[in-house]
Scaffold this motif. Structure first.
Motif, PDB file in Angstrom:
ATOM      1  N   ASP A 216       0.816  -1.209   0.000  1.00 43.18           N
ATOM      2  CA  ASP A 216       0.000   0.000   0.000  1.00 43.18           C
ATOM      3  C   ASP A 216       0.851   1.260   0.000  1.00 43.18           C
ATOM      4  N   VAL A 217       1.968   1.203   0.722  1.00 45.67           N
ATOM      5  CA  VAL A 217       2.803   2.400   0.838  1.00 45.67           C
ATOM      6  C   VAL A 217       3.596   2.660  -0.436  1.00 45.67           C
ATOM      7  N   LEU A 218       4.272   1.620  -0.944  1.00 49.07           N
ATOM      8  CA  LEU A 218       5.187   1.821  -2.053  1.00 49.07           C
ATOM      9  C   LEU A 218       4.495   1.853  -3.406  1.00 49.07           C
ATOM     10  N   ALA A 219       3.354   1.172  -3.533  1.00 45.22           N
ATOM     11  CA  ALA A 219       2.683   1.167  -4.835  1.00 45.22           C
ATOM     12  C   ALA A 219       2.275   2.568  -5.252  1.00 45.22           C
ATOM     13  N   HIS A 220       1.839   3.375  -4.303  1.00 45.28           N
ATOM     14  CA  HIS A 220       1.423   4.740  -4.616  1.00 45.28           C
ATOM     15  C   HIS A 220       2.595   5.553  -5.148  1.00 45.28           C
ATOM     16  N   ARG A 221       3.728   5.457  -4.468  1.00 48.91           N
ATOM     17  CA  ARG A 221       4.894   6.234  -4.897  1.00 48.91           C
ATOM     18  C   ARG A 221       5.444   5.732  -6.231  1.00 48.91           C
ATOM     19  N   LEU A 222       5.561   4.426  -6.359  1.00 43.21           N
ATOM     20  CA  LEU A 222       6.143   3.882  -7.577  1.00 43.21           C
ATOM     21  C   LEU A 222       5.245   4.109  -8.784  1.00 43.21           C
ATOM     22  N   THR A 223       3.932   4.178  -8.566  1.00 38.52           N
ATOM     23  CA  THR A 223       3.033   4.482  -9.675  1.00 38.52           C
ATOM     24  C   THR A 223       3.258   5.899 -10.174  1.00 38.52           C
ATOM     25  N   LEU A 224       3.477   6.820  -9.260  1.00 33.82           N
ATOM     26  CA  LEU A 224       3.799   8.187  -9.666  1.00 33.82           C
ATOM     27  C   LEU A 224       5.068   8.214 -10.517  1.00 33.82           C
ATOM     28  N   LEU A 225       6.080   7.476 -10.072  1.00 30.57           N
ATOM     29  CA  LEU A 225       7.309   7.412 -10.846  1.00 30.57           C
ATOM     30  C   LEU A 225       7.063   6.850 -12.240  1.00 30.57           C
ATOM     31  N   SER A 226       6.263   5.763 -12.306  1.00 36.06           N
ATOM     32  CA  SER A 226       6.000   5.127 -13.587  1.00 36.06           C
ATOM     33  C   SER A 226       5.242   6.047 -14.533  1.00 36.06           C
ATOM     34  N   VAL A 227       4.212   6.729 -14.011  1.00 32.88           N
ATOM     35  CA  VAL A 227       3.388   7.595 -14.859  1.00 32.88           C
ATOM     36  C   VAL A 227       4.214   8.753 -15.432  1.00 32.88           C
ATOM     37  N   HIS A 228       4.964   9.428 -14.574  1.00 28.38           N
ATOM     38  CA  HIS A 228       5.714  10.590 -15.045  1.00 28.38           C
ATOM     39  C   HIS A 228       6.924  10.196 -15.880  1.00 28.38           C
ATOM     40  N   ALA A 229       7.553   9.075 -15.553  1.00 30.09           N
ATOM     41  CA  ALA A 229       8.637   8.595 -16.413  1.00 30.09           C
ATOM     42  C   ALA A 229       8.103   8.201 -17.778  1.00 30.09           C
ATOM     43  N   VAL A 290      -4.743  13.804  -1.383  1.00 29.97           N
ATOM     44  CA  VAL A 290      -5.451  14.298  -2.561  1.00 29.97           C
ATOM     45  C   VAL A 290      -4.674  15.443  -3.212  1.00 29.97           C
ATOM     46  N   ALA A 291      -4.116  16.342  -2.394  1.00 27.67           N
ATOM     47  CA  ALA A 291      -3.325  17.447  -2.947  1.00 27.67           C
ATOM     48  C   ALA A 291      -2.101  16.928  -3.684  1.00 27.67           C
ATOM     49  N   GLU A 292      -1.477  15.891  -3.148  1.00 31.25           N
ATOM     50  CA  GLU A 292      -0.321  15.300  -3.815  1.00 31.25           C
ATOM     51  C   GLU A 292      -0.703  14.716  -5.156  1.00 31.25           C
ATOM     52  N   CYS A 293      -1.865  14.054  -5.210  1.00 31.74           N
ATOM     53  CA  CYS A 293      -2.328  13.496  -6.482  1.00 31.74           C
ATOM     54  C   CYS A 293      -2.652  14.599  -7.490  1.00 31.74           C
ATOM     55  N   ARG A 294      -3.208  15.681  -7.012  1.00 32.05           N
ATOM     56  CA  ARG A 294      -3.484  16.798  -7.916  1.00 32.05           C
ATOM     57  C   ARG A 294      -2.201  17.393  -8.481  1.00 32.05           C
ATOM     58  N   GLU A 295      -1.195  17.516  -7.646  1.00 31.80           N
ATOM     59  CA  GLU A 295       0.082  18.025  -8.121  1.00 31.80           C
ATOM     60  C   GLU A 295       0.700  17.107  -9.158  1.00 31.80           C
ATOM     61  N   ALA A 296       0.375  15.824  -9.083  1.00 35.73           N
ATOM     62  CA  ALA A 296       0.887  14.866 -10.054  1.00 35.73           C
ATOM     63  C   ALA A 296       0.077  14.853 -11.340  1.00 35.73           C
ATOM     64  N   GLY A 297      -0.949  15.687 -11.429  1.00 35.05           N
ATOM     65  CA  GLY A 297      -1.721  15.787 -12.655  1.00 35.05           C
ATOM     66  C   GLY A 297      -3.063  15.105 -12.628  1.00 35.05           C
ATOM     67  N   MET A 298      -3.457  14.529 -11.535  1.00 30.77           N
ATOM     68  CA  MET A 298      -4.763  13.871 -11.463  1.00 30.77           C
ATOM     69  C   MET A 298      -5.872  14.877 -11.187  1.00 30.77           C
ATOM     70  N   LYS A 299      -7.055  14.513 -11.613  1.00 28.78           N
ATOM     71  CA  LYS A 299      -8.249  15.297 -11.297  1.00 28.78           C
ATOM     72  C   LYS A 299      -8.989  14.575 -10.173  1.00 28.78           C
ATOM     73  N   VAL A 300      -8.890  15.093  -8.987  1.00 24.78           N
ATOM     74  CA  VAL A 300      -9.459  14.440  -7.814  1.00 24.78           C
ATOM     75  C   VAL A 300     -10.366  15.423  -7.096  1.00 24.78           C
ATOM     76  N   THR A 301     -11.554  14.930  -6.743  1.00 28.67           N
ATOM     77  CA  THR A 301     -12.505  15.712  -5.948  1.00 28.67           C
ATOM     78  C   THR A 301     -12.706  14.996  -4.621  1.00 28.67           C
ATOM     79  N   LEU A 302     -12.475  15.715  -3.551  1.00 31.24           N
ATOM     80  CA  LEU A 302     -12.628  15.141  -2.207  1.00 31.24           C
ATOM     81  C   LEU A 302     -13.891  15.693  -1.571  1.00 31.24           C
ATOM     82  N   ASP A 303     -14.798  14.800  -1.207  1.00 35.88           N
ATOM     83  CA  ASP A 303     -16.043  15.178  -0.534  1.00 35.88           C
ATOM     84  C   ASP A 303     -16.030  14.538   0.856  1.00 35.88           C
ATOM     85  N   SER A 304     -15.494  15.263   1.825  1.00 36.04           N
ATOM     86  CA  SER A 304     -15.381  14.754   3.191  1.00 36.04           C
ATOM     87  C   SER A 304     -16.543  15.274   4.023  1.00 36.04           C
TER      88      SER A 304
END
Length: 409
Positions: A216-229, A290-304
């Motif tokens: 759970d921890v590393l998949a999120h980070r490594l996916t960011l690396l994969s997408v931007h690379a 969510v802010a980190e995902c937005r900075e990575a280029g995702m469109k995320v809406t958070l409804d808390s």
């Protein structure tokens, strides 16, 4: 519970019946006398001889017994004392043989007492009951043939009956104590086996939890690396600003992945906190995710819809955070460009509900390696927390994931 090992280290101080049970090396072998057995057998033989000598003297001075009968009595008594050495091999046969012998010989009284005691120790009560009743029935007949020179007939019968009952009771006590020792030993062995199984299961669960956390921890980070690379690879002519931004995200994601890896290694080393001192994420950190995902280029809406995320228990908030993190990682991999909606609601006493949904991606979906282990891990994580998780295709071709977690009031 007492540990049987101290007893197993000195089997020669135990009866042979117990030594076979407590010493695994002796199990299944032919019963052999231990040092204790030899001492006890010699003591029993000595007791039988001493009682026989007293009986022989009493028979010799008994006016109701002729000299020839007294000599025959002593011979039978000597043979009975010698037969005491067979008491361990044939306890039932020896006790049965002693019933008529005691009628014919007063000198064999000691050997008969030892045989009756051995029967009570080594055989179940049904044997003791029948043979003891037969021995008791033979007492009046024995004193009728050879009346006692000092005691009246009735008193001699009562005394002999009380002596036989005491011997039988003592033997049954010794038998019950041995059975208790064996029972305690079996319970101790079962307790040790169950403890070993529980420890093995705990280790397995801990390994599964660490593996789930690492994924759970590393998949999120490594996916960011994969997408931007991948973006840099397929768009080498992109504007400089986008290249610089993607490189910054790669650098930041690599740094965060290293920090998360240190955190997992800290758990593996036996601590609940990682070496870097970073706190475990809770529901309050969902906005930062969510802010980190937005900075990575995702469109995320958070409804808390949770009034106070800080009030959510740490374990519950961490589970919800990991579910959202894995769901966003999957959306980034399999639905690039699609807008993702994260909805969090609930309150204490009703539970916490988290839903992550996205429509079908606007363009072609790149082929991203994956085996679905993340969703399996999320389902297990929710189940361990006492909740449930469902996921599947959405109504418009997208993907929908919803989890419910219990929230104690």
């Amino acid at each position: 519970m007492a540990d049987p090992q101290p007893l197993a280290r000195s089997p020669w101080t135990l009866p042979s019946a117990l030594a076979r049970e407590f010493d695994p090396d002796r199990a299944g072998r032919k019963a052999r006398r231990t040092v204790r057995d030899w001492v006890v057998d010699f003591t029993c033989f000595l007791i039988a001889v001493v009682i026989g000598m007293v009986g022989a003297d009493a028979v010799g001075q008994n006016p109701h017994v002729s000299p020839g009968i007294a000599e025959l009595d002593q011979v039978i008594g000597a043979l009975a004392c010698a037969a005491v050495w067979l008491r361990r091999r044939w306890p039932v046969g020896l006790a049965i043989a002693m019933v008529p012998v005691t009628v014919a010989s007063d000198t064999a009284g000691g050997a008969a007492t030892i045989a009756l005691f051995t029967l009570a120790v080594h055989r179940p009560f049904r044997y003791v009951a029948w043979i003891g009743a037969a021995s008791l029935a033979a007492v009046p007949f024995a004193f009728w043939l050879r009346p006692d020179a000092e005691l009246p007939y009735l008193a001699a019968i009562v005394f002999s009956a009380l002596l036989m009952a005491s011997v039988i009771g003592w033997g049954m006590f010794v038998r019950s104590r041995r059975e208790l020792l064996l029972s305690l030993r079996d319970r101790a062995v079962r307790a040790e086996n169950e403890a070993a199984l529980r420890a093995e299961q705990a280790q397995r669960l801990a390994r599964e939890a660490i593996a789930r956390e690492m994924h759970d921890v590393l998949a999120h980070r490594l996916t960011l690396l994969s997408v931007h690379a991948g973006a840099l690879e397929f768009r080498p002519d992109a504007p400089r600003e986008e290249i610089v931004r993607a490189a910054g995200v790669i650098r930041e994601s690599s740094h965060e992945a290293l920090q998360d890896l240190r955190q997992v290694i800290g758990v593996l080393r036996g601590g609940d906190t990682d070496a870097s001192g970073r706190p475990q994420p809770t529901l309050a950190a969902l906005g930062a995710l969510v802010a980190e995902c937005r900075e990575a280029g995702m469109k995320v809406t958070l409804d808390s819809r949770v009034t106070d995320p800080e009030a959510v228990p740490a374990a519950l908030g961490r589970t919800a955070y990991r579910i959202a993190q894995e769901a966003l990682t999957n959306a980034r991999k399999h639905a690039p460009g699609a807008e993702v909606t994260v909805t969090v609601s609930g309150q204490a006493g009703e539970g916490l509900t988290m839903a992550v949904a996205n429509p079908a991606p606007p363009g072609d979906v790149p082929k991203v390696p994956g085996s679905g282990q993340g969703l399996i891990g999320l389902t297990e994580r929710a189940s361990l927390a006492g909740g449930r998780l469902v996921h599947g295709p959405g109504s418009e071709g997208g993907f929908h994931l919803e989890a419910w977690l219990p929230w104690a009031p």
